[in-house]
Design an enzyme around this catalytic site. Structure first.
Site, mmCIF file in Angstrom:
data_model
loop_
_atom_site.group_PDB
_atom_site.id
_atom_site.type_symbol
_atom_site.label_atom_id
_atom_site.label_comp_id
_atom_site.label_asym_id
_atom_site.label_seq_id
_atom_site.Cartn_x
_atom_site.Cartn_y
_atom_site.Cartn_z
ATOM 1 C CG PHE A 185 0.609 -20.192 17.300
ATOM 2 C CD1 PHE A 185 0.145 -19.409 15.735
ATOM 3 C CD2 PHE A 185 1.750 -20.775 17.004
ATOM 4 C CE1 PHE A 185 0.089 -20.893 14.620
ATOM 5 C CE2 PHE A 185 1.954 -21.961 15.282
ATOM 6 C CZ PHE A 185 0.507 -22.113 14.632
ATOM 7 C CB CYS A 186 -4.616 -18.375 18.478
ATOM 8 S SG CYS A 186 -4.309 -16.585 19.599
ATOM 9 C CB THR A 187 -6.074 -14.930 14.257
ATOM 10 O OG1 THR A 187 -6.466 -15.922 13.678
ATOM 11 C CG2 THR A 187 -5.566 -14.027 13.041
ATOM 12 C CB ILE A 214 -0.949 -15.309 12.566
ATOM 13 C CG1 ILE A 214 -0.498 -16.585 13.650
ATOM 14 C CG2 ILE A 214 -0.193 -15.492 11.182
ATOM 15 C CD1 ILE A 214 -2.025 -17.586 13.173
#
Length: 281
Positions: A185-187, A214
């Site tokens: 996951f990332c932003t 996210i």
């Protein structure tokens, strides 16, 4: 209902062949200036990445214009609100990659790794395993200073300082994750899009990317299994799980790093001047 005067912040990306970036750069800049938008757009042969802010009508007009190009007709956007314009200027930049990994053979346009939706991920985390009974491991693909502002509980954080470090680090830890399902996951989804493909290529047998990152997770299920805020690259510094600017995390004007509430208690922190991240410390 939100007032029409509220500032709409959008984040979006798409991996797609984009071979006329140089010609399109002034066109994009003119359109954004015409609509009084501010933020940053990255144009690359592998696609587009954008962070823009403006009043709703102008954001809508820009997206209508952009989606009239068949390459971006299905562009998906993540949205949040702010009282003020979080960007100082409008920039359109040409880049080799919209997110630098330095692995040119990784081409998300040719096929994505499997993705998991926010509601499914929450259910997996609630029950402690995926639908096949495998333990679920969250893997943060963001830089260390972003992770420090907030991340999923019990996440794997390899303390990378730039995304180009990720391939070597994650390849060296593959054996430790045998028999587990890894969710990258990332932003907003762009890093984990490349990360999950690379991990499949080097032999991870059960890896997913969090669809929309996210920000999409916050939008759909809130802050379940997440501690802290989500760092964003504008003057808001961080968003809470309600997608509101966090009143807790600050940006140091000297070194530009995010300063968490805990770090603001350090003696090196002087509001508006210095923080524990500054070089002299």
């Amino acid at each position: 209902m939100q007032p029409n005067s509220a500032i709409i912040n959008i984040a979006a990306y798409k991996f797609v062949t984009f071979d006329d970036t140089e010609a399109k750069r002034p066109v994009f800049l003119d359109k954004c200036n015409e609509l009084s938008l501010k933020g940053t757009i990255l144009l690359s042969p592998e696609g587009i990445n954008l962070f823009l802010a403006g009043v709703r009508d102008n954001i809508h007009a820009f997206l209508t214009w952009l989606r009239s190009d068949a390459r971006f007709a299905d562009l998906e956007v993540k949205e949040s609100l702010s009282d003020d314009q979080p960007f100082n200027k409008m920039l359109v930049k040409l880049k080799r990659e919209i997110i630098t990994m330095k692995h040119p053979l990784i081409k998300p346009e040719l096929g994505r790794a499997p993705a998991v939706e926010a509601h499914t991920l929450k259910r997996w985390l609630d029950q402690g395993h995926d639908d096949d009974g495998k333990p679920v491991v969250m893997m943060d693909t963001r830089n260390d200073f972003e992770v420090d502002v907030g991340t999923f509980d019990n996440t794997l954080d390899y303390r990378i300082t730039k995304f180009s470090e990720f391939p070597e680090v994650v390849a060296s830890h593959k054996d430790e994750l045998e028999g587990k399902t890894v969710v990258t996951f990332c932003t907003g989804g762009i890093r984990c899009e490349k990360a999950a493909i690379y991990m499949k290529d080097v032999g991870y047998d059960s890896v997913y990317q969090l669809e929309g990152g996210i920000l999409k997770y916050f939008e759909e299920v809130g802050g379940a299994h997440y501690t802290g805020d989500c760092f964003v690259f504008d003057h808001r510094t961080a968003l809470n799980p309600q997608l509101e600017p966090s009143a807790q995390t600050a940006t140091c004007p000297n070194c530009k790093n995010a300063v968490t509430p805990r770090e603001q208690l350090a003696p090196e922190y002087i509001a508006g001047q210095t923080c524990p991240h500054c070089p002299q410390h």
